[in-house]
Design an enzyme around this catalytic site. Sequence first.
Site, mmCIF file in Angstrom:
data_model
loop_
_atom_site.group_PDB
_atom_site.id
_atom_site.type_symbol
_atom_site.label_atom_id
_atom_site.label_comp_id
_atom_site.label_asym_id
_atom_site.label_seq_id
_atom_site.Cartn_x
_atom_site.Cartn_y
_atom_site.Cartn_z
ATOM 1 N N ARG A 498 1.621 -4.193 10.655
ATOM 2 C CA ARG A 498 1.776 -4.819 10.469
ATOM 3 C C ARG A 498 3.614 -3.886 10.243
ATOM 4 N NH1 ARG A 498 -0.727 -2.944 4.109
ATOM 5 N NH2 ARG A 498 -0.497 -0.993 4.135
ATOM 6 N N ASP A 499 4.548 -4.572 9.521
ATOM 7 C CA ASP A 499 6.120 -3.572 9.117
ATOM 8 C C ASP A 499 6.203 -1.931 8.839
ATOM 9 O OD1 ASP A 499 5.680 -4.297 7.464
ATOM 10 O OD2 ASP A 499 7.890 -5.422 6.763
ATOM 11 N N GLU A 500 4.959 -1.362 9.707
ATOM 12 C CA GLU A 500 4.982 -0.060 9.112
ATOM 13 C C GLU A 500 4.417 0.609 10.027
ATOM 14 O OE1 GLU A 500 3.198 1.424 4.730
ATOM 15 O OE2 GLU A 500 2.307 -0.578 4.924
ATOM 16 N N ASP A 507 -3.151 9.392 4.650
ATOM 17 C CA ASP A 507 -4.302 8.773 6.077
ATOM 18 C C ASP A 507 -4.601 9.347 6.684
ATOM 19 O OD1 ASP A 507 -2.093 7.213 4.660
ATOM 20 O OD2 ASP A 507 -3.372 5.528 5.312
ATOM 21 N N TRP A 561 -0.242 13.869 0.227
ATOM 22 C CA TRP A 561 0.016 13.130 1.589
ATOM 23 C C TRP A 561 0.220 14.699 2.024
ATOM 24 C CZ3 TRP A 561 -1.942 9.568 -1.526
ATOM 25 C CH2 TRP A 561 -2.060 8.629 -0.720
ATOM 26 N N GLU A 793 -7.544 -2.209 4.572
ATOM 27 C CA GLU A 793 -7.450 -1.727 4.546
ATOM 28 C C GLU A 793 -7.920 -1.338 2.976
ATOM 29 O OE1 GLU A 793 -3.194 -2.377 3.818
ATOM 30 O OE2 GLU A 793 -2.833 -0.509 2.564
#
Length: 948
Positions: A498-500, A507, A561, A793
């Site tokens: 996708r657009d990521e 992660d 993160w 996911e």
Amino acid sequence: MKIITSFFLMLAAFGIQAKGLTPVYLRCEYKENPFTDVTSPRLSWELTTAENNHIQTAYQILVAGSMADLSEEKADLWNSGKINSRATAQIEYAGKPLKSRQVCFWKIRSWDKNGVAGEWSTAAHWEMGFLDKKEWKGDWIGLDLDKLGKGKIYHLPPAPYLRKEINIKPGFVKARLYVTALGLYEFSINGKKIGDAFLTPGWTDYDKRVYYQTYDVTDQIKSGANALASQLSYGWYAGYLGYSLLVGNPVVRAFYGKVPLLKAQLEVEYADGKTETFATNDQWKVSQGALLESDLLNGETYDARLERNDWNKTGFDEKGWKKAEVFPDKPERQIQIYPGPPVKVTQTLDILFAMATPDGKIIFGFNQNFAGIVRLHVKGRAGDTIRLRYGEKLYPDGRLMTENLRMARATDTYILNGAPEGETWEPKFTYHGFQYVEVTGLKEKPDKNTMLGLVIGSDTPKTGSFETDNKMVNQLYSNIDWTQRANYVDIPTDCPQRDERVGWTGDAQVYVKSATFNRDVASFFTKWVVDLNDGQYENGAYPLYAPRPNLRKTDTFSPGWMEAGIICPYQIYRTYGDTRMIKQGWGHMVRFMDFLEKRSKGNNVFKEKSFEDIDPKGGYGDWLSFGKKTPPDLLASFYYTYCANLMVEMAGAIGHDADKKRFTDMAAKVRSSVLAHYTDSNGQFKCDSAAYGDGKGYVDGQLGFTGNTQTVYANAIYMNIVNLADREKAGLHLLDLLNKNGNKLATGFLGAKPLLPALSAAGQSDMAYKLFLSKEFPSWGFEVENGSTTIWERWDSFTKEDGFKYNAAMNSFSHYAFGAVCEWMFGNAAGIQVTKPGFSEFNIRPEIAPDGMGIDGISWLKSSYHSMNGDIVSEWGKSGEKLLMKVGIPVNTVANIYVPGNDAEKILVNGRKLTTDRNLKMKGKEEGYIIIEAGSGRYNFQVEGYKK
Ligand code: BGC
């Protein structure tokens, strides 16, 4: 002399030969025969020998500027002399200062435990790149085609083509090409692509640094006229990035610059020692060609009718081509050699089927979800247009599911030139995450040659294997490795479709340890940790993703993160013994710890609402968990303690005593403050949930918050927040939470990783196995049951019963975070545990699966891991009341083997009673294991009367 001769005669009489150790797999900066610009590059090798129980007692390294000088007498760059040491890795070159372009040949020999020197290894080499930016003679050149982007949603200008014809005199002996781009480049000489890397030169914070590649092109040039040519694309520099378009960010593309640029120089050396440099400058010619659109996320459009086959060859008519524009450099931008493994086509995949959909499209299917491109082979008329769309899933009626691509157009278009013999095409500067390709416009019936899948990814050598008699587990392992391959593409991305596709730090940090088991990721992280450091905020926080373009105004940092900047270098240190990454990043890491300290406002703990100023409030927390949320501040406090402890160990590793003391004190203070604030009088975790009010602004905040979650206990055990003495109790509490939840996990990204290791550490291995082997929602097995070939996911991104029941936009089918269970598979089920950084010492402590689960259980497991010292093997199998265990320990390492059982008399090793074996040392017993210390070799254990 006489004595020595008789010594050898004696050895021969006993049938012993002093073979010594043979060094193999010589590497420099983790690579074989690389180009590097590291001024004191690190060397490593592995050792082999036919004999068991061997270590290296000394080594000698020779480095010379030519092969002919690579002898003890002549080695002109470095003769280390005999160095008494066991080290075989991370050995810094310590000879004469190296110069730009210097070629260094090297070899090594090792002395074994008897002090016998082995043979010299075969020679290896490395070559230095540029040690000074001034060596660069090439300008940044390009062609501004920006105004030609004309789509409504996507502004996709054509790709620039650049060329220059040069004349090389006869008598050349060597040629090197140094090349980079702001954007992406493909370079060719006389019509042939140089190198086999993809997406060069990689993604960095281009304002701070850009990488380049060096190629030996001696065989690609000829005397006389030569054509240098390059195609550029927009890539990460000038193309679309992430979800910026989706979230309505003011900037959606061209985050670093609008015009892709090339910088290159070809250096030719002649037999008489003279050199000549051909560099990019305004004498180059530029134009556009068949590549009409070219974007990483959105795909390519290629009109083969505009193709000029000879554009990159000599003698081409440059009529209509312009002079290249020269663009200024940023003086502060560093130009360095790409330190990571190149992105490459690592495998090809044949199509499994091609089927027509009712609306006249054709769906091609592969048997695997992967990241890459396809090579198309078609025949048709000039102007026929073939459109390829990519997807990970099909709807039940056979249509391609593309909702989860969001704003990534992920479409390639090929317009035929009508060549009668057919035409072959593949995109150059894009990739997709997919298993299915929807094709429109084909004029011929497809066959198996119409399409070939090209798997792309960072070329990280495979290190792990994991196999059992349980089919689900084997598929799961395959899914984990494929997902890693699909997402380790220059940086650790979250997803390939996708657009990521950005380097999400949460992660990355939960998965890094798992990654090390599957693939050699040392140089991959050498590259990405620089991106992380480059992305560090002024205030000391590491970013949400690295590199860090501003994809959304509110994106900053988040607990869970931002700790990637500590956790990733730590893991690389543990796995590879790498202290350089720690040394180089130390300032950044200390700055991050300062940030935590300052933010905790003297409390040494993050009380509720400590992160309510960031967006989402509290950060992403235990992303994708079920039920009441774990307070993000509690997790932040755990991470604070954990990071302080990792800093203690790392400070020790690099000899920073004052820092070591500082972080030791910090870890102790934070830990006790965390326990004081977040536990009740029974030692159970709690939080002031009322402080979060209605939870608005927090991820899933409306569900409410509690300190009593699986994620809390899993992390508390994993991060040593609870005392060793209280671990069992915490484990029982975790077990209780699981029981009350129907023996199902409820953890998200931050809880799933430590869950099984924590259960195992607290003596609840059977429960860990139960979760691991479950096929019910939510579990790893559930995905496999529902047909996954990669990690999803969400556990139920797709179900056979309900299809895509969730918000399709947040449903990546290639998301490695939950694959972090891999750490438990290798570290617990197979029991391969590093105890001394770099795996020079380790445990083999397998946890045997519970009996009585039939085909849903595991009765044998075979695993191996290729460490810095070579192959570690751990296998076990149950056969009636016997337990068989096979262990392999590489040369120059020592392992503690934990053999399940209580009675040493019932253990045979290599067919003989363990108690009579003089080479193996029994070190004691622990929790149902007999511990045996062993040196290198292969050992078969048999435990009689074994029962789980
Ligand atoms: C990504 C994640 C990431 C997350 C932050 C998502 O869109 O795909 O994997 O960590 O955002 O919660």
